[in-house]
Design a protein around this motif. Sequence first.
Motif, PDB file in Angstrom:
ATOM      1  N   UNK A  42      73.059   4.950  68.184  1.00 26.83           N
ATOM      2  CA  UNK A  42      74.550   4.808  67.910  1.00 26.83           C
ATOM      3  C   UNK A  42      75.180   3.763  68.845  1.00 26.83           C
ATOM      4  N   UNK A  43      75.103   4.425  70.178  1.00 29.47           N
ATOM      5  CA  UNK A  43      75.616   3.810  71.578  1.00 29.47           C
ATOM      6  C   UNK A  43      74.917   2.304  71.658  1.00 29.47           C
ATOM      7  N   UNK A  44      73.764   2.165  71.446  1.00 25.15           N
ATOM      8  CA  UNK A  44      73.057   0.683  71.910  1.00 25.15           C
ATOM      9  C   UNK A  44      73.341  -0.306  70.558  1.00 25.15           C
ATOM     10  N   UNK A  45      73.153   0.390  69.316  1.00 32.14           N
ATOM     11  CA  UNK A  45      73.424  -0.720  68.288  1.00 32.14           C
ATOM     12  C   UNK A  45      74.732  -0.736  67.657  1.00 32.14           C
ATOM     13  N   UNK A  46      75.375   0.274  67.738  1.00 31.93           N
ATOM     14  CA  UNK A  46      76.660   0.373  67.066  1.00 31.93           C
ATOM     15  C   UNK A  46      76.431   1.226  65.636  1.00 31.93           C
ATOM     16  N   UNK A  47      75.121   1.688  65.577  1.00 26.04           N
ATOM     17  CA  UNK A  47      74.706   2.184  64.407  1.00 26.04           C
ATOM     18  C   UNK A  47      73.302   2.898  64.427  1.00 26.04           C
ATOM     19  N   UNK A  48      72.778   3.858  63.662  1.00 25.73           N
ATOM     20  CA  UNK A  48      71.404   4.084  63.590  1.00 25.73           C
ATOM     21  C   UNK A  48      70.826   3.300  62.307  1.00 25.73           C
ATOM     22  N   UNK A  49      69.756   2.302  62.676  1.00 29.41           N
ATOM     23  CA  UNK A  49      69.227   1.792  61.674  1.00 29.41           C
ATOM     24  C   UNK A  49      68.647   2.532  60.457  1.00 29.41           C
ATOM     25  N   UNK A  50      68.498   2.075  59.447  1.00 27.31           N
ATOM     26  CA  UNK A  50      68.089   2.820  58.139  1.00 27.31           C
ATOM     27  C   UNK A  50      66.704   3.263  58.480  1.00 27.31           C
ATOM     28  N   UNK A  51      65.683   2.456  58.894  1.00 24.12           N
ATOM     29  CA  UNK A  51      64.437   2.752  59.170  1.00 24.12           C
ATOM     30  C   UNK A  51      64.090   4.070  60.052  1.00 24.12           C
ATOM     31  N   UNK A  52      65.111   3.897  61.070  1.00 27.71           N
ATOM     32  CA  UNK A  52      65.020   5.294  61.896  1.00 27.71           C
ATOM     33  C   UNK A  52      65.341   6.351  61.345  1.00 27.71           C
ATOM     34  N   UNK A  53      66.516   6.253  60.480  1.00 23.58           N
ATOM     35  CA  UNK A  53      67.112   7.603  59.869  1.00 23.58           C
ATOM     36  C   UNK A  53      66.135   7.876  58.805  1.00 23.58           C
ATOM     37  N   UNK A  54      65.082   7.114  58.507  1.00 24.48           N
ATOM     38  CA  UNK A  54      64.103   7.621  57.380  1.00 24.48           C
ATOM     39  C   UNK A  54      62.776   8.251  58.002  1.00 24.48           C
ATOM     40  N   UNK A  55      62.602   8.157  59.469  1.00 24.24           N
ATOM     41  CA  UNK A  55      61.662   8.678  59.945  1.00 24.24           C
ATOM     42  C   UNK A  55      61.711  10.001  60.129  1.00 24.24           C
ATOM     43  N   UNK A  56      60.673  10.945  60.134  1.00 20.18           N
ATOM     44  CA  UNK A  56      60.757  12.470  60.155  1.00 20.18           C
ATOM     45  C   UNK A  56      61.484  12.798  61.544  1.00 20.18           C
ATOM     46  N   UNK A  57      62.429  13.626  61.349  1.00 16.29           N
ATOM     47  CA  UNK A  57      63.095  14.170  62.450  1.00 16.29           C
ATOM     48  C   UNK A  57      62.403  14.757  63.700  1.00 16.29           C
ATOM     49  N   UNK A  58      61.219  15.501  63.215  1.00 18.59           N
ATOM     50  CA  UNK A  58      60.348  15.912  64.150  1.00 18.59           C
ATOM     51  C   UNK A  58      59.793  14.833  65.118  1.00 18.59           C
ATOM     52  N   UNK A  59      59.469  13.776  64.689  1.00 16.50           N
ATOM     53  CA  UNK A  59      59.009  12.919  65.517  1.00 16.50           C
ATOM     54  C   UNK A  59      60.017  11.506  66.082  1.00 16.50           C
ATOM     55  N   UNK A  60      61.181  11.632  65.649  1.00 18.65           N
ATOM     56  CA  UNK A  60      62.114  10.536  65.963  1.00 18.65           C
ATOM     57  C   UNK A  60      62.390  10.443  67.328  1.00 18.65           C
ATOM     58  N   UNK A  61      62.481  11.497  68.027  1.00 16.02           N
ATOM     59  CA  UNK A  61      62.792  11.240  69.517  1.00 16.02           C
ATOM     60  C   UNK A  61      61.687  10.595  70.152  1.00 16.02           C
ATOM     61  N   UNK A  62      60.538  10.926  69.964  1.00 14.08           N
ATOM     62  CA  UNK A  62      59.299  10.383  70.446  1.00 14.08           C
ATOM     63  C   UNK A  62      59.154   8.791  70.133  1.00 14.08           C
ATOM     64  N   UNK A  63      59.263   8.545  68.905  1.00 14.09           N
ATOM     65  CA  UNK A  63      59.377   7.136  68.172  1.00 14.09           C
ATOM     66  C   UNK A  63      60.349   6.340  68.950  1.00 14.09           C
ATOM     67  N   UNK A  64      61.466   6.710  68.858  1.00  8.65           N
ATOM     68  CA  UNK A  64      62.529   6.074  69.772  1.00  8.65           C
ATOM     69  C   UNK A  64      62.294   5.847  71.150  1.00  8.65           C
ATOM     70  N   UNK A  65      61.699   6.726  71.884  1.00  6.35           N
ATOM     71  CA  UNK A  65      61.587   6.576  73.110  1.00  6.35           C
ATOM     72  C   UNK A  65      60.331   5.417  73.402  1.00  6.35           C
ATOM     73  N   UNK A  66      59.455   5.462  72.564  1.00  3.16           N
ATOM     74  CA  UNK A  66      58.402   4.416  72.647  1.00  3.16           C
ATOM     75  C   UNK A  66      58.877   3.023  72.359  1.00  3.16           C
ATOM     76  N   UNK A  67      59.722   2.875  71.176  1.00  2.00           N
ATOM     77  CA  UNK A  67      60.427   1.712  70.953  1.00  2.00           C
ATOM     78  C   UNK A  67      61.419   1.176  71.938  1.00  2.00           C
TER      79      UNK A  67
END
Length: 151
Positions: A42-67
Amino acid sequence: MRIAVSSSFALVLLIIAGTAISNLAMADDANSGADAAYAEMEKMFGGVPTFMKMFPKAGIAGAWAEYRDIELSDKTALDTKTKELIGLAVAAQIPCTYCVYAHVKGAKNAGATDQEIQEAVAMAALTRHWSTVLNGMQIDLEAFKKEMAGK
């Protein structure tokens, strides 16, 4: 009324209870990790991209860190333009229309010219072409390595 419980049955019940408690703790960790990742997006993009919202919550922190730490970072061995051109070349081969769109936009934002974009896609096509020839014709790998070593 008393129920006789064997020690092995009691152990199984303890394991099940412990697993349930552990799973609840992991779910809380996943939710807090997801919330932190969403806040950073939200801070970086001004919002959360839909494809990130659709990713399972259990893995989004790791997926986001990698990205964030590889693709978006300017503190990696590859500059942003090179990473975007590589992403474009791969996306063209997969094929992924979404990825092609995003990587062309990212490459242009990073200063890539139309010619660089065209060459990245052409390199992907050439690599796929020669890979097909080499694999399909079962060219001897060791002989190929020897030929390439002399070049």
